[in-house]
Design an enzyme around this catalytic site. Structure first.
Site, PDB file in Angstrom:
ATOM      1  CE  LYS A 117     -20.590  35.625 -27.059  1.00 35.49           C
ATOM      2  NZ  LYS A 117     -20.741  36.175 -25.682  1.00 35.49           N
ATOM      3  CD  GLU A 157     -24.214  47.937 -38.599  1.00 38.71           C
ATOM      4  OE1 GLU A 157     -23.716  49.043 -38.276  1.00 38.71           O
ATOM      5  OE2 GLU A 157     -24.386  47.609 -39.792  1.00 38.71           O
ATOM      6  CB  CYS A 178     -23.229  51.982 -31.007  1.00 37.90           C
ATOM      7  SG  CYS A 178     -24.832  51.410 -31.589  1.00 37.90           S
ATOM      8  CD  GLU A 182     -18.084  53.454 -29.324  1.00 40.25           C
ATOM      9  OE1 GLU A 182     -19.306  53.496 -29.540  1.00 40.25           O
ATOM     10  OE2 GLU A 182     -17.377  52.469 -29.591  1.00 40.25           O
TER      11      GLU A 182
END
Length: 482
Positions: free
Chosen positions: A174, A249, A283, A383
């Protein structure tokens, strides 16, 4: 384009059936890339059923035969490289150079695991007595559910799909709906390469419906997820509730330490590339430059000049930095710019939206540098996932390490130094899954493990290289007496 519809049990679903969604060019939202058929939970169930039905057949195929299909897939991707580079840039916003590098990474990953499919074996150990053997063997888990993000829409699917297949698992994949098509092209290439029906299934649906259906399905044996820390935590808890193997992750707040011995011109290039490349939507992007006092002013002047020299625009038209992938991502970055100002950091450059006609239909933001950032500020802790760099002044190397580690994340970190002692201390003391010396925080070799510490990862299994094969297989120990 076949990838505008789901692929289940060897069949592409009709693109005009059911609910649809649009994929638009984030550099020019008047440009409709595709109208896609949106899958639902029933489609996810059918995909899992198709994958589960052929697990024994695919696992029973020789590694050489599985590898041959992966090799042909690599060749198919390579033959379509120019087309896929343009598609990636058009649907996600990367510059052509960035997109080309990512497509080539997918080509290389499938070529790599085509050969590694021959190595999924085991070991022979010394037996405890005569007339006996003692060995191990690696066996596939079964059905692997793979959920991938939009920011590396072909590389991340490649580094999940290829090792899963090489190890003998079947797949339900997906992608994120913001940029699904180039990942779907992997499935097109697998189809063209002759992958048997049911072995790979591609379901274009939302995370809340399709993603949840995959994660919680009783016939799915493993979940591999890449995305935000908030969603990844939910995915991991749901997947492991019934003892699925899971790896997630997630985010990062990646530092680059600029020491007294670093060359400033080199430091500016390394930090600038790591912070503003791919519009900061990685990331592993550098979001904190931690600079010693003696270097601080010169570095700040240099990085501001670097940011102001970047051309913002359509990645397919020669820009240095493209747009955010969506309006919501752009708004998220702008909110953090406001947070930085409110907290008292100095906006050294950027922070705004280009207001000229050339940028009117895209999700553009200026590359942004904050100075006078306190390590406890939100812009130094959370972040951002955009081209926003916080420059933090520290007295010395010891303080730099302490500041670098004083966040919830631990994905990638780098140090710029000509001091061998500092280089070794950094590797020993930094709390990150990827530690780099004299290199930017972004960029990964495909044949070594990748993953993070702390909130960046579930820290269960690593991705890439042999570590990926470890995740997608279980070890059986065999005692044979004769």
């Amino acid at each position: 384009m076949r990838a505008s519809a789901s692929y289940i049990d060897g069949q592409w679903l009709e693109p005009d059936a059911g609910t649809t969604f649009e994929v638009r060019n984030p550099a020019d939202t008047t440009d409709l890339v595709a109208t896609c058929r949106q899958a639902d939970a029933d489609d996810a169930d059918r995909a899992v059923a198709a994958a589960a039905a052929v697990t024994d057949d695919w696992a029973g195929m020789s590694g050489a035969d599985r590898g041959a299909i992966l090799r042909r897939t690599s060749q198919e991707l390579g033959a379509r490289k120019d087309e896929l580079t343009d598609l990636l840039s058009r649907e996600e916003g990367k510059t052509l150079a960035e997109a080309e590098g990512e497509v080539q990474r997918a080509v290389d990953i499938f070529a790599y695991y085509a050969e590694k499919a021959l190595d999924v074996g085991g070991t022979v150990k010394s037996a405890g007595g005569p007339d006996a053997t003692l060995s191990t063997r690696r066996e596939p888990l079964g059905v692997a559910g793979l959920i991938t993000p939009w920011n590396y829409p072909i590389a991340i699917p490649a580094w999940k799909i290829a090792p899963a297949l090489a190890a003998g698992n079947t797949v339900v994949f997906k992608p994120a709906l913001q940029a699904p098509l180039v990942g779907g092209a992997i499935v097109e290439c697998l189809d063209d390469a002759g992958v048997p029906d049911g072995v790979v299934n591609y379901v274009l649906g939302s995370g809340s419906e399709v993603g949840d259906a995959i994660v919680t399905h009783e016939d799915v044996d493993a979940i591999s997820f890449t995305g935000s820390a908030a969603v990844g935590t939910q995915v991991y808890e749901a997947a492991t509730a019934d003892q699925k193997r899971a790896q997630c992750e997630m985010g990062g707040k990646n530092p680059t330490i600029v020491t007294d011995s670093a060359d400033i011109e080199t430091a500016v290039d390394i930090v600038g590339s790591g912070a503003f490349g791919v519009t900061g939507q990685a990331c592993t992007a550098c979001s904190r430059a931690i600079v010693t006092t003696d270097q601080y002013d010169e570095f700040l002047d240099g990085i501001v000049e670097y940011a102001e020299g970047l051309r913002i625009g359509d990645g397919r038209a020669g820009a240095d930095m493209g747009p955010h992938v969506s309006e919501s991502e752009l708004e998220g970055t702008l909110r953090y710019v406001d947070v930085g100002r409110t907290e008292g950091a100095t906006l050294a450059t950027g922070g705004g939206v280009p207001d000229d006609e050339a940028h009117a239909d895209g999700h553009f933001v200026e590359p942004t540098v904050f100075a006078d950032v306190d390590p406890g500020m939100r812009i130094a802790q959370e972040e951002v996932f955009g081209p926003v760099l916080s420059v933090i002044e520290v007295d010395d190397f010891d303080e730099a390490i302490a500041v670098a580690n004083d966040v919830e994340y631990g994905l990638s970190a780098s140090v710029l130094t000509n001091d061998l002692d500092q280089a070794h201390r950094f590797v020993d003391e930094i709390e990150a899954g990827v530690a780099k010396v004299n290199e930017k925080t972004t960029g990964l070799a495909l044949h070594v493990p990748f993953g993070g510490y702390k909130r960046s990862s579930t820290d269960t299994y690593r991705e890439q290289g042999d570590a990926a094969l470890d995740f997608y297989t279980s070890t059986k120990t065999v005692y044979l007496n004769y």
